[in-house]
Design a protein around this motif. Structure first.
Motif, PDB file in Angstrom:
ATOM      1  N   PHE A 192      42.972  51.119  24.464  1.00  0.00           N
ATOM      2  CA  PHE A 192      43.754  52.348  24.587  1.00  0.00           C
ATOM      3  C   PHE A 192      44.412  52.786  23.288  1.00  0.00           C
ATOM      4  CE2 PHE A 192      43.720  50.399  28.774  1.00  0.00           C
ATOM      5  CZ  PHE A 192      43.495  51.459  29.627  1.00  0.00           C
ATOM      6  N   GLU A 193      44.493  54.101  23.114  1.00  0.00           N
ATOM      7  CA  GLU A 193      45.395  54.712  22.148  1.00  0.00           C
ATOM      8  C   GLU A 193      46.033  55.920  22.829  1.00  0.00           C
ATOM      9  OE1 GLU A 193      44.141  55.258  18.153  1.00  0.00           O
ATOM     10  OE2 GLU A 193      43.182  53.278  18.037  1.00  0.00           O
ATOM     11  N   ILE A 194      47.325  56.120  22.562  1.00  0.00           N
ATOM     12  CA  ILE A 194      48.082  57.209  23.170  1.00  0.00           C
ATOM     13  C   ILE A 194      48.569  58.136  22.059  1.00  0.00           C
ATOM     14  CG2 ILE A 194      49.930  57.844  24.749  1.00  0.00           C
ATOM     15  CD1 ILE A 194      47.884  55.966  26.013  1.00  0.00           C
ATOM     16  N   GLU A 195      48.386  59.425  22.239  1.00  0.00           N
ATOM     17  CA  GLU A 195      48.764  60.397  21.211  1.00  0.00           C
ATOM     18  C   GLU A 195      50.271  60.617  21.198  1.00  0.00           C
ATOM     19  OE1 GLU A 195      46.838  64.509  19.564  1.00  0.00           O
ATOM     20  OE2 GLU A 195      47.173  64.354  21.721  1.00  0.00           O
ATOM     21  N   GLY A 196      50.853  60.593  20.010  1.00  0.00           N
ATOM     22  CA  GLY A 196      52.272  60.901  19.851  1.00  0.00           C
ATOM     23  C   GLY A 196      53.153  59.677  19.972  1.00  0.00           C
ATOM     24  N   PRO A 197      54.286  59.690  19.276  1.00  0.00           N
ATOM     25  CA  PRO A 197      55.201  58.536  19.320  1.00  0.00           C
ATOM     26  C   PRO A 197      55.786  58.331  20.711  1.00  0.00           C
ATOM     27  CG  PRO A 197      56.206  60.415  18.196  1.00  0.00           C
ATOM     28  CD  PRO A 197      54.781  60.769  18.399  1.00  0.00           C
ATOM     29  N   GLY A 198      55.877  57.080  21.115  1.00  0.00           N
ATOM     30  CA  GLY A 198      56.476  56.736  22.400  1.00  0.00           C
ATOM     31  C   GLY A 198      55.600  56.980  23.601  1.00  0.00           C
ATOM     32  N   GLY A 199      54.353  57.400  23.381  1.00  0.00           N
ATOM     33  CA  GLY A 199      53.482  57.705  24.506  1.00  0.00           C
ATOM     34  C   GLY A 199      53.005  56.460  25.229  1.00  0.00           C
ATOM     35  N   LEU A 200      52.718  56.621  26.511  1.00  0.00           N
ATOM     36  CA  LEU A 200      52.228  55.510  27.320  1.00  0.00           C
ATOM     37  C   LEU A 200      51.315  56.025  28.411  1.00  0.00           C
ATOM     38  CD1 LEU A 200      53.988  55.595  30.218  1.00  0.00           C
ATOM     39  CD2 LEU A 200      55.768  54.773  28.701  1.00  0.00           C
ATOM     40  N   GLY A 201      50.690  55.092  29.088  1.00  0.00           N
ATOM     41  CA  GLY A 201      49.840  55.410  30.221  1.00  0.00           C
ATOM     42  C   GLY A 201      49.833  54.246  31.191  1.00  0.00           C
ATOM     43  N   TYR A 202      49.065  54.378  32.256  1.00  0.00           N
ATOM     44  CA  TYR A 202      48.967  53.311  33.251  1.00  0.00           C
ATOM     45  C   TYR A 202      47.501  53.086  33.607  1.00  0.00           C
ATOM     46  CZ  TYR A 202      53.988  53.579  33.777  1.00  0.00           C
ATOM     47  OH  TYR A 202      55.334  53.538  33.515  1.00  0.00           O
ATOM     48  N   GLN A 203      47.161  51.821  33.805  1.00  0.00           N
ATOM     49  CA  GLN A 203      45.801  51.448  34.191  1.00  0.00           C
ATOM     50  C   GLN A 203      45.855  50.562  35.426  1.00  0.00           C
ATOM     51  OE1 GLN A 203      42.712  52.282  32.897  1.00  0.00           O
ATOM     52  NE2 GLN A 203      41.894  51.184  34.675  1.00  0.00           N
ATOM     53  N   ARG A 204      45.057  50.911  36.423  1.00  0.00           N
ATOM     54  CA  ARG A 204      45.001  50.140  37.660  1.00  0.00           C
ATOM     55  C   ARG A 204      43.632  49.512  37.817  1.00  0.00           C
ATOM     56  NH1 ARG A 204      46.396  46.703  41.103  1.00  0.00           N
ATOM     57  NH2 ARG A 204      46.709  47.242  43.297  1.00  0.00           N
ATOM     58  N   VAL A 205      43.622  48.216  38.191  1.00  0.00           N
ATOM     59  CA  VAL A 205      42.435  47.484  38.621  1.00  0.00           C
ATOM     60  C   VAL A 205      42.832  46.730  39.869  1.00  0.00           C
ATOM     61  CG1 VAL A 205      40.646  45.819  38.007  1.00  0.00           C
ATOM     62  CG2 VAL A 205      41.746  47.164  36.204  1.00  0.00           C
ATOM     63  N   PHE A 206      42.053  46.846  40.954  1.00  0.00           N
ATOM     64  CA  PHE A 206      42.428  46.137  42.179  1.00  0.00           C
ATOM     65  C   PHE A 206      41.214  45.484  42.812  1.00  0.00           C
ATOM     66  CE2 PHE A 206      41.888  50.619  43.145  1.00  0.00           C
ATOM     67  CZ  PHE A 206      41.224  50.677  44.356  1.00  0.00           C
ATOM     68  N   PRO A 207      41.449  44.449  43.652  1.00  0.00           N
ATOM     69  CA  PRO A 207      40.353  43.568  44.072  1.00  0.00           C
ATOM     70  C   PRO A 207      39.293  44.247  44.922  1.00  0.00           C
ATOM     71  CG  PRO A 207      42.482  42.506  44.391  1.00  0.00           C
ATOM     72  CD  PRO A 207      42.771  43.945  44.086  1.00  0.00           C
ATOM     73  N   SER A 208      38.056  43.869  44.654  1.00  0.00           N
ATOM     74  CA  SER A 208      36.934  44.242  45.506  1.00  0.00           C
ATOM     75  C   SER A 208      36.454  43.044  46.308  1.00  0.00           C
ATOM     76  CB  SER A 208      35.772  44.770  44.648  1.00  0.00           C
ATOM     77  OG  SER A 208      35.346  43.781  43.720  1.00  0.00           O
ATOM     78  N   ARG A 209      37.124  41.898  46.111  1.00  0.00           N
ATOM     79  CA  ARG A 209      36.762  40.649  46.788  1.00  0.00           C
ATOM     80  C   ARG A 209      38.007  39.768  46.818  1.00  0.00           C
ATOM     81  NH1 ARG A 209      32.819  38.772  41.894  1.00  0.00           N
ATOM     82  NH2 ARG A 209      32.151  40.918  42.268  1.00  0.00           N
ATOM     83  N   PRO A 210      38.085  38.815  47.710  1.00  0.00           N
ATOM     84  CA  PRO A 210      39.254  37.927  47.738  1.00  0.00           C
ATOM     85  C   PRO A 210      39.463  37.245  46.393  1.00  0.00           C
ATOM     86  CG  PRO A 210      37.943  37.643  49.726  1.00  0.00           C
ATOM     87  CD  PRO A 210      37.140  38.528  48.812  1.00  0.00           C
ATOM     88  N   GLY A 211      40.684  37.308  45.896  1.00  0.00           N
ATOM     89  CA  GLY A 211      41.014  36.680  44.630  1.00  0.00           C
ATOM     90  C   GLY A 211      40.520  37.423  43.411  1.00  0.00           C
ATOM     91  N   GLY A 212      40.084  38.681  43.577  1.00  0.00           N
ATOM     92  CA  GLY A 212      39.534  39.448  42.469  1.00  0.00           C
ATOM     93  C   GLY A 212      40.599  39.998  41.539  1.00  0.00           C
ATOM     94  N   ALA A 213      40.160  40.693  40.497  1.00  0.00           N
ATOM     95  CA  ALA A 213      41.049  41.236  39.473  1.00  0.00           C
ATOM     96  C   ALA A 213      42.077  42.176  40.094  1.00  0.00           C
ATOM     97  CB  ALA A 213      40.230  41.968  38.412  1.00  0.00           C
TER      98      ALA A 213
END
Length: 274
Positions: free
Chosen positions: A192-213
């Motif tokens: 990731f890179e975010i434009e401008g000072p102090g910028g941020l974002g969010y990324q979600r990954v959730f399980p597709s199987r028991p115990g997954g990412a």
């Protein structure tokens, strides 16, 4: 793997030579790799490709890339938000030198592979640019090393630009099973890179199987997220701050292809992939 293993804040995956050094061994998988090297004015960096193919992609600045007997001048760009960049492809079992008169930051996107293809230059004007989604899910995709855009053995790599306040990598999707014609197995890195000072974002990954990412990360410039499996998306850009991410993918399939399956709860969402 825990969320602490999959979310890599800036500096936590650095090495002596790279500000970001994600090798397959570090990620706990087999194929995908990403390194970021920073060069001061007049600086150079040499590496051996080993059993992997690599693309040298300027993030900021230009450079000369020497691959065995070939030499490529990369004009590069002022930043990842300025437009597509030219790039160079380095085959496995080769010696590569990157030299930059003005200095800069350069991504090395890699994948363990079998075939040794020729060293090549990728011109910026030939990078396919796709406008994907609509409304608050609109984003721009630079398919510089997509499966159908540039020939590699296993490596797939693209850049995504998400306007501030928008969602991308949406609807949530996955590619962690072999389903002929429907889905393929790919290990994936988000940088990731975010434009401008102090910028941020969010990324979600959730399980597709028991115990997954399972990750919900607040990301800033220089951060990375690993996706060994699971549904991933959305990637959310802070209002007023555009989000850039570099996706690096590779997997075990006989065919180099990008086939994904959408989360069934989101397939009717408008403004996304469809």
């Amino acid at each position: 793997m825990t969320s602490d293993d999959l979310y890599l804040p800036r500096g936590t995956a650095a090495s002596a030579e790279y500000v970001l050094d994600i090798r397959p061994e570090r990620a706990g998988w087999t194929y995908s790799a990403l390194r970021i090297v920073e060069l001061s004015p007049g600086g150079s960096h040499t590496f051996i490709t080993g059993n992997s193919e690599w693309i040298v992609l300027p993030l900021e600045g230009g450079c000369t890339v020497r691959i065995e007997e070939s030499e490529f001048q990369l004009l590069g760009r002022d930043s990842v938000f300025a437009g597509a960049s030219d790039f160079a492809y380095a085959p496995r079992d080769a010696r590569v030198q990157i030299a930059s008169g003005a200095g800069g930051r350069f991504a090395l996107a890699g994948a363990k592979c079998e075939r040794r293809l020729p060293a090549r230059y990728g011109p910026a004007p030939e990078v396919p640019v796709e406008q994907r989604g609509s409304g608050t899910c609109a984003r721009r995709v630079r398919n510089f090393a997509a499966a159908d855009a540039f020939d590699c053995d296993r490596l797939i790599a693209v850049e995504v630009l998400t306007p501030g306040g928008n969602w991308s990598s949406y609807p949530p999707h996955k590619h962690d099973e072999h389903r002929p014609g429907e889905e393929c197995e790919l290990e994936e890195i988000y940088y990731f890179e975010i434009e401008g000072p102090g910028g941020l974002g969010y990324q979600r990954v959730f399980p597709s199987r028991p115990g997954g990412a399972d990750v919900l990360a607040e990301v800033r410039s220089g951060d990375a997220v690993l996706v060994p499996d699971g549904w991933h998306g959305p990637s959310v850009a802070q209002p007023g701050h555009a989000m850039y991410y570099l996706n690096v993918m590779a997997g075990p399939g006989e065919d180099r292809e990008w086939r994904i399956r959408f989360h069934p709860d989101h397939t009717e969402t408008t403004g996304g992939y469809r």
